[in-house]
Design an enzyme around this catalytic site. Structure first.
Site, PDB file in Angstrom:
ATOM      1  N   GLY A 277       0.858  -1.052  -0.102  1.00  8.80           N
ATOM      2  CA  GLY A 277      -0.181   0.061   0.083  1.00  8.80           C
ATOM      3  C   GLY A 277       0.805   1.312   0.067  1.00  8.80           C
ATOM      4  O   GLY A 277       0.416   2.195   0.583  1.00  8.80           O
ATOM      5  N   SER A 278       1.867   1.300  -0.478  1.00  3.25           N
ATOM      6  CA  SER A 278       2.718   2.659  -0.564  1.00  3.25           C
ATOM      7  C   SER A 278       2.263   3.705  -1.477  1.00  3.25           C
ATOM      8  O   SER A 278       1.966   4.765  -0.948  1.00  3.25           O
ATOM      9  CB  SER A 278       4.107   2.082  -1.030  1.00  3.25           C
ATOM     10  OG  SER A 278       4.184   2.000  -2.531  1.00  3.25           O
ATOM     11  N   ASN A 279       1.405   3.277  -2.365  1.00  4.18           N
ATOM     12  CA  ASN A 279       0.692   4.207  -3.138  1.00  4.18           C
ATOM     13  C   ASN A 279      -0.339   4.821  -2.242  1.00  4.18           C
ATOM     14  O   ASN A 279      -0.532   6.099  -2.242  1.00  4.18           O
ATOM     15  CB  ASN A 279       0.186   3.752  -4.646  1.00  4.18           C
ATOM     16  CG  ASN A 279       1.163   3.653  -5.533  1.00  4.18           C
ATOM     17  OD1 ASN A 279       1.771   4.711  -5.970  1.00  4.18           O
ATOM     18  ND2 ASN A 279       1.736   2.230  -5.827  1.00  4.18           N
TER      19      ASN A 279
ATOM     20  N   LEU B  81      -4.886  -6.671  -6.945  1.00  2.00           N
ATOM     21  CA  LEU B  81      -4.448  -7.809  -7.966  1.00  2.00           C
ATOM     22  C   LEU B  81      -5.707  -8.588  -8.324  1.00  2.00           C
ATOM     23  O   LEU B  81      -5.416  -9.354  -9.130  1.00  2.00           O
ATOM     24  CB  LEU B  81      -3.494  -8.727  -7.080  1.00  2.00           C
ATOM     25  CG  LEU B  81      -2.001  -8.151  -6.814  1.00  2.00           C
ATOM     26  CD1 LEU B  81      -1.131  -9.204  -6.180  1.00  2.00           C
ATOM     27  CD2 LEU B  81      -1.405  -7.449  -7.876  1.00  2.00           C
TER      28      LEU B  81
ATOM     29  N   HIS C 167      -0.349   0.881 -13.168  1.00  2.00           N
ATOM     30  CA  HIS C 167       0.267  -0.288 -13.350  1.00  2.00           C
ATOM     31  C   HIS C 167       1.766   0.267 -13.473  1.00  2.00           C
ATOM     32  O   HIS C 167       2.102   1.351 -14.036  1.00  2.00           O
ATOM     33  CB  HIS C 167      -0.269  -0.591 -14.975  1.00  2.00           C
ATOM     34  CG  HIS C 167       0.650  -1.902 -15.372  1.00  2.00           C
ATOM     35  ND1 HIS C 167       0.241  -3.160 -14.814  1.00  2.00           N
ATOM     36  CD2 HIS C 167       1.301  -2.295 -16.397  1.00  2.00           C
ATOM     37  CE1 HIS C 167       1.071  -4.005 -15.633  1.00  2.00           C
ATOM     38  NE2 HIS C 167       1.924  -3.297 -16.519  1.00  2.00           N
TER      39      HIS C 167
ATOM     40  N   GLU D 259       6.000   6.239  -9.509  1.00  2.00           N
ATOM     41  CA  GLU D 259       4.369   5.985  -9.224  1.00  2.00           C
ATOM     42  C   GLU D 259       3.670   6.800  -8.148  1.00  2.00           C
ATOM     43  O   GLU D 259       3.025   7.637  -8.327  1.00  2.00           O
ATOM     44  CB  GLU D 259       4.227   4.540  -8.699  1.00  2.00           C
ATOM     45  CG  GLU D 259       4.232   3.358  -9.955  1.00  2.00           C
ATOM     46  CD  GLU D 259       3.983   2.016  -9.210  1.00  2.00           C
ATOM     47  OE1 GLU D 259       3.012   1.995  -8.361  1.00  2.00           O
ATOM     48  OE2 GLU D 259       5.091   1.339  -9.455  1.00  2.00           O
TER      49      GLU D 259
END
Ligand code: GRF
Length: 210
Positions: free
Chosen positions: A11-13, A91, A110, A180
């Site tokens: 969950g870094s984004n 995913l 992505h 990202e």
């Protein structure tokens, strides 16, 4: 704008988007975290930040009776008043019911330059291995609107990083992931400020802030 974020892993984004909301650079509010892995890093982060966590889909092994149906998932999102759904390292395929309930309101990131290096089965390290094997000189994140298939919706934003000669998949993954984080926060900020315009031919464009 009210945001629901879908994750399956670290969950870094999600964390960067949440920090953007808390810091004010993103005019959004993460009202719900959805994950297929209740014990993943993203879910832990949500719980420690008071963000409700919803498991979808339930793991097969658990009795199927208590899993949410796609229709129930849509109902929950509507109840929370969700404006946009952000997939970030999620995913599982998004149910068609959800795609149809939130047209032009579901985004995914992505870790490669779609339409290349995308599609079912190409995720995580597999993406970076394929990029390295191809001899591509550049890679980078793609943020796109989600339709019924993996990684095929309208591209909204991309940014590039260099592929360096002796890169390992992990080194490339790290370089792309860093990009990202920057790109997703910029795009979500634009989405929340309604700075997306759809071109005649259906290509979505981000209007600059000015
Ligand atoms: C990363 O490979 C990212 O490219 C993709 O999912 C993976 C994990 O991301 N979106 P995150 O750290 O869970 O946001």
């Amino acid at each position: 704008k009210k945001l629901a974020v879908f994750v399956s892993g670290g969950g870094s984004n999600f964390k960067k988007i949440h920090e953007g909301c808390s810091g004010g650079s993103v005019k959004g509010d993460v009202v719900l975290l959805v994950t297929n892995k209740n014990d993943c890093g993203g879910a832990e982060y949500a719980r420690s930040n008071g963000i409700p966590v919803l498991v979808f889909p339930k793991p097969q092994r658990e009795s199927s009776s208590d899993g949410l149906s796609p229709e129930e998932l849509v109902d929950v999102l509507r109840k929370y008043g969700v404006d946009f759904v952000l997939l970030a390292g999620y995913l599982k395929l998004i149910p068609v019911e959800l795609v149809q309930a939130f047209p032009k309101r579901i985004l995914n990131i992505h870790p490669a330059l779609l339409p290349a290096f995308g599609g079912k089965g190409l995720y995580g390290m597999r993406v970076h291995k394929a990029v390295l094997a191809s001899g591509a000189r550049y890679s980078g994140p793609t943020i796109h609107f989600v339709d019924e298939e993996y990684d095929t919706g309208r591209i909204l934003a991309q940014s590039v990083v260099q592929v360096i000669a002796n890169d390992t998949p992990d080194e490339l993954a790290k370089r792309v992931l860093h990009e990202e984080h920057k790109l997703y926060v910029e795009v979500v900020a634009a989405i929340c400020e309604e700075r997306i315009k759809w071109r005649e031919d259906g290509v979505p464009l981000i209007q600059s802030k000015d």
